[in-house]
Design an enzyme around this catalytic site. Structure first.
Site, PDB file in Angstrom:
ATOM      1  N   CYS A  27     -12.377 -25.710  22.615  1.00  0.00           N
ATOM      2  CA  CYS A  27     -12.592 -26.757  23.636  1.00  0.00           C
ATOM      3  C   CYS A  27     -12.794 -28.148  23.408  1.00  0.00           C
ATOM      4  O   CYS A  27     -12.453 -29.070  23.939  1.00  0.00           O
ATOM      5  CB  CYS A  27     -13.663 -26.119  24.539  1.00  0.00           C
ATOM      6  SG  CYS A  27     -13.217 -24.757  25.415  1.00  0.00           S
ATOM      7  N   ASN A  69      -5.406 -25.266  24.012  1.00  0.00           N
ATOM      8  CA  ASN A  69      -6.392 -24.244  23.755  1.00  0.00           C
ATOM      9  C   ASN A  69      -6.383 -23.114  24.638  1.00  0.00           C
ATOM     10  O   ASN A  69      -5.788 -22.139  24.577  1.00  0.00           O
ATOM     11  CB  ASN A  69      -7.803 -24.942  23.582  1.00  0.00           C
ATOM     12  CG  ASN A  69      -8.743 -24.153  23.520  1.00  0.00           C
ATOM     13  OD1 ASN A  69      -8.824 -23.111  22.705  1.00  0.00           O
ATOM     14  ND2 ASN A  69      -9.931 -23.992  23.987  1.00  0.00           N
ATOM     15  N   GLU A  70      -7.257 -23.298  25.802  1.00  0.00           N
ATOM     16  CA  GLU A  70      -7.359 -22.179  26.883  1.00  0.00           C
ATOM     17  C   GLU A  70      -6.733 -22.625  28.227  1.00  0.00           C
ATOM     18  O   GLU A  70      -7.334 -22.321  29.121  1.00  0.00           O
ATOM     19  CB  GLU A  70      -8.653 -21.870  27.047  1.00  0.00           C
ATOM     20  CG  GLU A  70      -9.410 -21.125  25.742  1.00  0.00           C
ATOM     21  CD  GLU A  70     -10.903 -20.590  26.033  1.00  0.00           C
ATOM     22  OE1 GLU A  70     -11.507 -21.008  27.033  1.00  0.00           O
ATOM     23  OE2 GLU A  70     -11.274 -19.814  25.310  1.00  0.00           O
TER      24      GLU A  70
END
Length: 465
Positions: free
Chosen positions: A49, A180-181
């Site tokens: 994050c 990333n996510e």
């Protein structure tokens, strides 16, 4: 300085002489050594994050973290406003540790570098800010320039900067993460543009794509549907779950599509119930559950090519997230039980996974036993990992086939605790730690008693491997 006068100070950075590998502006020796002692195949940086930022203005930009230390651009850390236990947020990034130092660390510990870059999206849990597709080019150029910084000759713009910083030789970057996510179509719309631009110029680079923030569900299913049509080198899966989930999912990858993109289990950790002590979530219950799950990762190494526990490091007085693999204060550091699990698997991975079966089935939780096996062609050894999650000893017999086993003392390493809540602290750092032993082997049938609540690694010299 001598004499009287006034001095204006802009930037001071004080370092001990004893840094890791004695590098100026180097890393704290004990922390970097603990990373090296994990014998990692790769290191993912700068994190997850942290790459996104709460908003795009505050995202991680690798170009502001290289060059002269005093010219690097300070920003607020993405987690600064999420310290529940700190009344005054004071968590900033000076980037004394930047991308050059990360590449250098990877080289120093013998690991492949895996940098992760922003894909034009801020954290979707926070601002959710997104760059329009027609304004994405600077983000793509950052990715292309990073590959040049890592791999290009000194005659190139970014290769020259690497050389000027003290590393004329390339870092030999092979992998690069995009995002990333992130999830939903807005991520894949951007990922496709990144993928084409990177592979058009650098076709040998393996791109790491994301499957979202969850281990299943709508976002996850959508991600895999999209990515099976694309060309990522790896699909990054994340899961932070209770210990029971890890026990129940040790066979997660047994039936994955062998023709699909390879999996990178990029962030995982078992999260037990909260503890009053910061380090308390890194207890034996979480560590043994991860060990059981990791037997499934090893058994399916043809699908799961890489895996990494996360996060790595936490200061005892400045943590935002628990559990973490290594805890430290300003002078000391401590390896957790989870650290020793990771270390056992990394130091005993072998070269080829081989089947280990019980009544014709994989050993993935029946009677609370988990197992995986590998051979090491370099040493001529069979390596067996056995996890007993019960509170009782279990008598078993290893029946070895297709090899010849001479009489010997096979080496054994056992990591165990009778207290599932046991954890290591700075004041008591070795409450849970590996213990070496030997077992007498005489032929292909090997009786062995698994100790209660234990992770056992047995290395057996064999012929015909």
């Amino acid at each position: 300085m001598e004499g009287n006068g006034m001095v204006d100070v802009d930037m001071i950075s004080l370092f001990p002489q004893n840094t890791f590998k004695n590098r100026p502006n180097g890393l704290r020796a004990d922390l970097a050594q603990k990373l090296a002692d994990l014998k990692p195949g790769f290191i993912r940086f700068p994190g997850g994050c942290i790459v996104e930022g709460r908003d795009l203005t505050n995202r991680y930009q690798w170009k502001t973290t290289v060059g002269d230390i005093e010219e690097r651009k300070l920003i607020m850390n993405r987690w600064n406003v999420e310290f529940r236990q700190k009344l005054t947020p004071d968590y900033f990034q000076s980037f004394g540790l930047g991308f050059y130092e990360y590449f250098q660390l990877a080289e120093d510990i013998g690991a492949e570098p895996l940098p992760i870059l922003n894909c034009g999206m801020a954290c979707q849990y926070n601002s959710g800010e997104v760059v329009s597709l027609d304004a994405l080019q600077p983000y793509i150029q950052d990715a292309l320039d990073l590959i040049e910084f890592a791999n290009a000759p000194v005659t190139s713009r970014w290769g020259k900067l690497r050389s000027d910083m003290g590393h004329p030789a390339p870092f030999n970057l092979k992998m690069l993460g995009v995002g990333n996510e992130q999830w939903e179509s807005q991520y894949f719309d951007r990922y496709k543009i990144f993928e084409k631009a990177i592979l058009d110029k650098y076709p040998a680079i393996k791109i790491v794509s994301g499957s979202g923030p969850s281990s299943d569900g709508g976002y996850f299913d959508m991600a895999w549907k999209e990515l099976k049509q694309l060309h990522p080198g790896y699909v990054d899966e994340h899961y932070y779950k209770p210990p029971k989930w890890f026990l129940d999912n040790a066979n997660r990858y047994d039936n994955y599509d062998r023709n699909a993109p390879k999996v990178f289990a990029g962030e995982y950790a078992a999260h037990p119930k909260e503890s009053g002590n910061p380090e308390g979530r890194n207890n034996w219950e979480s560590a043994i559950a991860e060990a059981a799950f990791m037997t499934g990762l090893e058994r399916n190494a043809d699908v799961v090519n890489m895996a990494s526990y996360a996060p790595l490091l936490a200061h005892v007085e400045a943590w935002q997230w628990r559990p973490d693999l290594i805890w430290f204060d300003n002078l000391r550091s401590v390896a957790t039980p989870n650290y020793y699990v990771q270390q056992l698997f990394a130091a005993n991975k072998g070269t080829n996974a081989v089947p280990i079966l019980r009544n014709g089935a994989v050993v993935a939780g029946k009677d609370s036993i988990y197992a995986s096996a590998a051979i090491d062609k370099n040493t001529g050894e069979l390596i067996v990992k056995l996890v007993n999650v019960t509170d009782a000893a279990v008598t078993t017999v290893l029946q070895l086939e297709k090899v010849t086993v001479p009489k010997q003392n096979a080496t054994v390493t056992v990591l165990k605790s009778t207290d599932k809540n046991a954890f290591n602290t700075l004041d008591n750092p070795v409450l849970v730690q590996p213990v070496p032993a030997v077992v007498m082997v005489n032929g292909n049938k090997i009786p062995y008693v698994l100790e209660p609540s234990s992770v056992t690694v047995i290395r057996i010299k064999c012929k015909n491997i």
